[in-house]
Design an enzyme around this catalytic site. Structure first.
Site, PDB file in Angstrom:
ATOM      1  N   LYS A  13       0.903  -1.259   0.154  1.00  0.00           N
ATOM      2  CA  LYS A  13      -0.214  -0.094  -0.195  1.00  0.00           C
ATOM      3  C   LYS A  13       1.020   1.327  -0.226  1.00  0.00           C
ATOM      4  CE  LYS A  13      -2.488   0.138   3.553  1.00  0.00           C
ATOM      5  NZ  LYS A  13      -1.908  -1.456   4.364  1.00  0.00           N
ATOM      6  N   ARG A  88      -8.670   1.524   9.755  1.00  0.00           N
ATOM      7  CA  ARG A  88      -8.782   0.436   9.642  1.00  0.00           C
ATOM      8  C   ARG A  88      -9.953   0.303  10.367  1.00  0.00           C
ATOM      9  NH1 ARG A  88      -3.249   1.211   8.686  1.00  0.00           N
ATOM     10  NH2 ARG A  88      -1.854  -0.340   9.233  1.00  0.00           N
ATOM     11  N   ARG A 122      11.313  -8.576   3.758  1.00  0.00           N
ATOM     12  CA  ARG A 122      11.539  -7.196   4.614  1.00  0.00           C
ATOM     13  C   ARG A 122      12.874  -6.796   5.508  1.00  0.00           C
ATOM     14  NH1 ARG A 122       7.252  -2.977   3.270  1.00  0.00           N
ATOM     15  NH2 ARG A 122       8.035  -1.885   4.775  1.00  0.00           N
ATOM     16  N   ARG A 155      11.899  -5.178  10.848  1.00  0.00           N
ATOM     17  CA  ARG A 155      10.750  -4.465  11.878  1.00  0.00           C
ATOM     18  C   ARG A 155      10.463  -5.554  13.153  1.00  0.00           C
ATOM     19  NH1 ARG A 155       6.737  -0.172   8.291  1.00  0.00           N
ATOM     20  NH2 ARG A 155       5.429  -1.594   9.395  1.00  0.00           N
ATOM     21  N   ARG A 166      -1.443  -9.247  12.800  1.00  0.00           N
ATOM     22  CA  ARG A 166      -1.798  -8.124  11.795  1.00  0.00           C
ATOM     23  C   ARG A 166      -2.942  -8.781  11.195  1.00  0.00           C
ATOM     24  NH1 ARG A 166       2.977  -5.880   9.894  1.00  0.00           N
ATOM     25  NH2 ARG A 166       2.250  -3.983   9.166  1.00  0.00           N
TER      26      ARG A 166
HETATM   27  P1  ADP Z   1       1.053  -1.359   8.032  1.00  0.00           P
HETATM   28  O1  ADP Z   1      -0.270  -1.083   6.635  1.00  0.00           O
HETATM   29  O2  ADP Z   1       1.940  -2.874   6.495  1.00  0.00           O
HETATM   30  O3  ADP Z   1       0.381  -2.318   8.852  1.00  0.00           O
HETATM   31  P2  ADP Z   1       1.592   0.573   9.074  1.00  0.00           P
HETATM   32  O4  ADP Z   1       2.697   1.402   8.744  1.00  0.00           O
HETATM   33  O5  ADP Z   1       0.095   1.532   8.149  1.00  0.00           O
HETATM   34  O6  ADP Z   1       1.296  -0.547   8.867  1.00  0.00           O
HETATM   35  O7  ADP Z   1       1.024   0.746  10.181  1.00  0.00           O
HETATM   36  C1  ADP Z   1       1.296  -0.210  11.463  1.00  0.00           C
HETATM   37  C2  ADP Z   1       0.884   0.252  13.019  1.00  0.00           C
HETATM   38  O8  ADP Z   1       0.957   1.514  13.090  1.00  0.00           O
HETATM   39  C3  ADP Z   1      -0.189  -0.451  13.030  1.00  0.00           C
HETATM   40  O9  ADP Z   1      -0.081  -2.084  13.592  1.00  0.00           O
HETATM   41  C4  ADP Z   1      -1.113   0.306  13.916  1.00  0.00           C
HETATM   42  O10 ADP Z   1      -0.347  -0.541  15.281  1.00  0.00           O
HETATM   43  C5  ADP Z   1      -0.429   1.608  14.154  1.00  0.00           C
HETATM   44  N1  ADP Z   1      -1.710   1.763  13.292  1.00  0.00           N
HETATM   45  C6  ADP Z   1      -1.484   2.788  11.473  1.00  0.00           C
HETATM   46  N2  ADP Z   1      -2.703   3.134  11.542  1.00  0.00           N
HETATM   47  C7  ADP Z   1      -3.621   3.052  11.741  1.00  0.00           C
HETATM   48  C8  ADP Z   1      -5.152   3.620  12.489  1.00  0.00           C
HETATM   49  N3  ADP Z   1      -5.964   4.012  11.594  1.00  0.00           N
HETATM   50  N4  ADP Z   1      -5.589   2.756  13.243  1.00  0.00           N
HETATM   51  C9  ADP Z   1      -4.665   1.922  13.889  1.00  0.00           C
HETATM   52  N5  ADP Z   1      -3.183   1.884  13.998  1.00  0.00           N
HETATM   53  C10 ADP Z   1      -2.724   2.314  13.298  1.00  0.00           C
END
Ligand code: ADP
Ligand code: ZN
Length: 213
Positions: A13, A88, A122, A155, A166
């Protein structure tokens, strides 16, 4: 244009959102990046987010949407934006309605097996944050960054047990959003296995957004 990009964690994404933002001159807004910046800056919000993120859980909706609302007030969002990693949950989508309108939701379709494979390989540079992939984009020297020679690490939230956590969170909390946006006719599906280097990705995108690029 006001867009959302949605798709499972590890669907690429972020890369796609930043390329789409560039092509359409939009602000790229990633809540994951915003949280990581707060963590790097050592803010209170960052401290709260870190513990939650390391476990692969979601930061509370109020916290996330408050942060997003502030970000959307900034000047660069006036030309349009693409939201990456937010909403989300259905609750976040409901809250977003009060903050802004949305034109389209681009959904990346991708099977879980492909995701597990992709994320597990990754590696991120400890020094400059550059991303590598031990299978598809390995560094010149194993374990070392091409740009700054710092150590490459996995990470915390890309370790296998956290990846499956996740995906579970995604299936339970985020997947229902596909139907939420489909009902109101904003959803546009794109084949998530297409890379940004693939012209077919852009052909599909142009078609669903009805724009020329
Ligand atoms: P990915 O899309 O690969 O899961 P992100 O970088 O978008 O990784 O998000 C990393 C972490 O940040 C998530 O696992 C969550 O803990 C937090 N996070 C990001 N966006 C949100 C959101 N909209 N609501 C709640 N937590 C979020
Ligand atoms: Zn580096």
């Amino acid at each position: 244009m006001k867009l959302i990009i949605s798709g499972p964690p590890g669907s690429g994404k972020g890369t796609r959102a930043s390329r789409i933002a560039k092509a359409l001159s939009l602000a790229h807004i990633s809540t994951g990046d915003l949280f990581r910046k707060e963590i790097a800056d050592g803010t209170e919000l960052g401290k709260l987010a870190k513990g939650i993120m390391d476990q692969g859980k979601l930061v509370p909706d109020e916290v996330t949407m408050g942060m997003l609302k502030n970000r959307l007030k900034q000047e660069d969002c006036k030309k349009g934006f693409i939201l990456d990693g937010v909403p989300r949950t259905i609750n976040q989508a409901e809250m977003l309605k009060e903050i802004t309108e949305i034109d389209y939701v681009i959904n990346l379709d991708l099977p879980n097996e492909v995701i597990i494979e992709r994320m597990g390989s990754r590696r991120t540079c400890k020094g400059c944050g550059a991303i590598f992939n031990v299978k598809t984009m390995p560094p010149k020297t194993e374990g070392k960054c091409d740009h700054c020679s710092a150590e490459l690490i996995q990470r915390e939230d890309e370790k296998p047990e956290i990846i499956s956590k996740r995906l579970q969170v995604y299936d339970n909390q985020t997947k229902p959003l596909i139907e939420f946006y489909n009902i109101i006719n904003l959803l546009r599906n794109i084949d998530g296995t297409l890379m940004v280097e693939d012209p077919n990705f852009w052909t599909q995108l142009k078609t669903v957004l009805k724009v020329s690029l």
